[in-house]
Write an enzyme that holds these catalytic residues in place. Structure first.
Site, mmCIF file in Angstrom:
data_model
loop_
_atom_site.group_PDB
_atom_site.id
_atom_site.type_symbol
_atom_site.label_atom_id
_atom_site.label_comp_id
_atom_site.label_asym_id
_atom_site.label_seq_id
_atom_site.Cartn_x
_atom_site.Cartn_y
_atom_site.Cartn_z
ATOM 1 N N LYS A 122 0.809 -1.588 0.536
ATOM 2 C CA LYS A 122 -0.221 -0.154 0.054
ATOM 3 C C LYS A 122 0.391 1.113 -0.103
ATOM 4 O O LYS A 122 0.328 2.120 -0.718
ATOM 5 C CB LYS A 122 -0.934 0.285 1.110
ATOM 6 C CG LYS A 122 -2.205 -1.115 0.987
ATOM 7 C CD LYS A 122 -3.099 -0.508 1.762
ATOM 8 C CE LYS A 122 -4.755 -1.678 1.618
ATOM 9 N NZ LYS A 122 -5.493 -1.091 2.925
ATOM 10 N N LYS A 205 -11.224 -11.031 -10.111
ATOM 11 C CA LYS A 205 -12.253 -11.320 -9.209
ATOM 12 C C LYS A 205 -12.611 -9.837 -9.073
ATOM 13 O O LYS A 205 -12.713 -8.933 -9.804
ATOM 14 C CB LYS A 205 -11.347 -11.732 -7.939
ATOM 15 C CG LYS A 205 -12.117 -12.766 -7.133
ATOM 16 C CD LYS A 205 -11.239 -13.255 -6.355
ATOM 17 C CE LYS A 205 -11.663 -12.342 -4.545
ATOM 18 N NZ LYS A 205 -10.972 -12.501 -3.545
ATOM 19 N N LYS A 208 -14.503 -2.624 -6.822
ATOM 20 C CA LYS A 208 -14.593 -2.432 -6.999
ATOM 21 C C LYS A 208 -13.798 -1.321 -7.894
ATOM 22 O O LYS A 208 -13.768 -0.420 -8.530
ATOM 23 C CB LYS A 208 -15.725 -1.666 -5.712
ATOM 24 C CG LYS A 208 -14.361 -1.520 -4.362
ATOM 25 C CD LYS A 208 -14.790 -0.583 -3.175
ATOM 26 C CE LYS A 208 -13.958 -0.687 -2.424
ATOM 27 N NZ LYS A 208 -14.032 -1.770 -1.219
#
Ligand code: TRP
Length: 339
Positions: A122, A205, A208
């Site tokens: 991240k 997969k 969003k």
């Protein structure tokens, strides 16, 4: 009276799962995981936290997290989590999370946190952007989430296993230093749900963060958008309807979704189709039928903010009754001065 339904007996495992209030719930979240939260609530003593404080690691605007939190809470109740059975709470409503979080930060080392792959990924992705210290200490707060509730089981996907491992290390270290205080939790594999793939890219997969808006079906999508997304679903150029996830990922995904929505096996469903069009239409219709009652409850709840807040207070009270005892036990074990 319904409170009797709650599973609280000593020999039933306590299960904790938490979810960040970021973004709307989509079909992949629901069929893959959340639906099992609903069926699982009767088997074990389940606690479900909406971890709004974790979302602050990447939040910079006012009111966004609060809105996402209330929407997610409404969604969790709408899919069928029963506030009398499951303990559904908002992390910031239980201040013990932050309090125990600090103790956890002092029980984990800088080196251990530096090795967390999620932090490395991240922070690398954020490149020139602001990387908060909270992104680094995130696993300590997560350890607090878990240890506060004496959770035996923490159902997580592979991306979160390392965070449960570090929680175990922290619990063992603390218990070793200060005496038996925490239940050492275990990461468990969640009950397998459907694996829902992106409608535009059936090898990834559903998520969003998809590049193509049409690939992801949200639980709050209106029927027309659902039909549109399924009509545009990527299949393949040979026109034969077969269940073969490797060779025909698009068609197989449609069959998987139809199967998850109706309860019939893909192998039985496949018999009914010789063309893609009707399969797409039926998958869309089945999903519409699935989300319709959820949407109805969702809109009712969102229109009754008082009721929603009451439900969250019930959850927070129950969560706090466990969390205050654990924090007290922790402070006592360290030998902090009682006030
Ligand atoms: N880190 C988890 C995620 O991103 C969310 C989370 C926070 C969590 N606290 C937790 C999950 C405690 C399980 C238990 O998905």
């Amino acid at each position: 009276m319904t409170a009797l339904l709650r599973v609280t007996s000593e020999d039933v495992a306590r299960v904790l799962s938490c979810i960040q209030p970021t973004g709307s719930v989509h079909l992949g979240n629901y069929l893959g995981a959340l639906r099992n939260w609903v069926t699982g609530q009767h088997d074990k003593d389940v606690f479900h936290g909406i971890v709004d404080l974790h979302a602050l690691t990447t939040t910079t605007e006012p009111r966004v997290v609060g809105q996402a939190t209330i929407e997610l809470a409404a969604m969790l109740f709408s899919i069928g989590l029963d506030p009398e059975v499951a303990t559904v709470f908002v992390q910031s409503h239980v201040p013990e999370h932050s309090q125990l979080g600090w103790v956890m930060e002092c029980t984990v080392s800088f080196g251990e946190l530096s090795r967390m792959t999620q932090f490395k990924d991240k922070s690398a992705k954020r490149e020139a952007e602001f990387v908060s210290a909270g992104l680094f200490t995130y696993p300590a707060l997560q350890a607090a989430d878990i240890l506060l509730y004496d959770a035996n089981e923490v159902p997580v996907g592979d991306d979160q296993r390392q965070h449960v491992e570090i929680t175990r290390d922290i619990a063992l270290r603390f218990n070793h230093r200060f005496g038996e205080t925490f239940v050492v939790p275990e990461a468990v594999t969640p009950a397998a749900g459907a694996r829902v793939m992106d409608l535009q890219d059936p090898t990834s997969k559903m998520s969003k963060s998809t590049e193509t808006e049409n690939g992801c079906v949200y639980l709050l999508d209106d029927p027309a958008s659902i039909v549109k997304k399924f009509r545009r679903a990527v299949t393949d150029s040979d026109a034969d309807v077969r269940y073969d996830p490797k060779a025909k990922p698009g068609v197989s995904n449609l069959l998987d979704i139809l199967s998850a929505a109706t309860g019939s096996a893909p192998s039985a469903l496949v018999e009914h189709y010789s063309q893609y069009g009707p399969l797409k239409q039926d998958a869309a219709d089945a999903v519409i039928a699935l989300v319709e009652p959820i949407q109805q409850r969702y809109h009712e709840l969102m229109a009754d903010r008082g009721e929603l807040e009451r439900l969250l207070r019930v959850g927070a009270d129950r969560a706090r009754s466990v969390a205050t005892a654990t924090l007290r036990r922790t402070y006592d074990a360290i030998g902090l001065l009682p006030c």
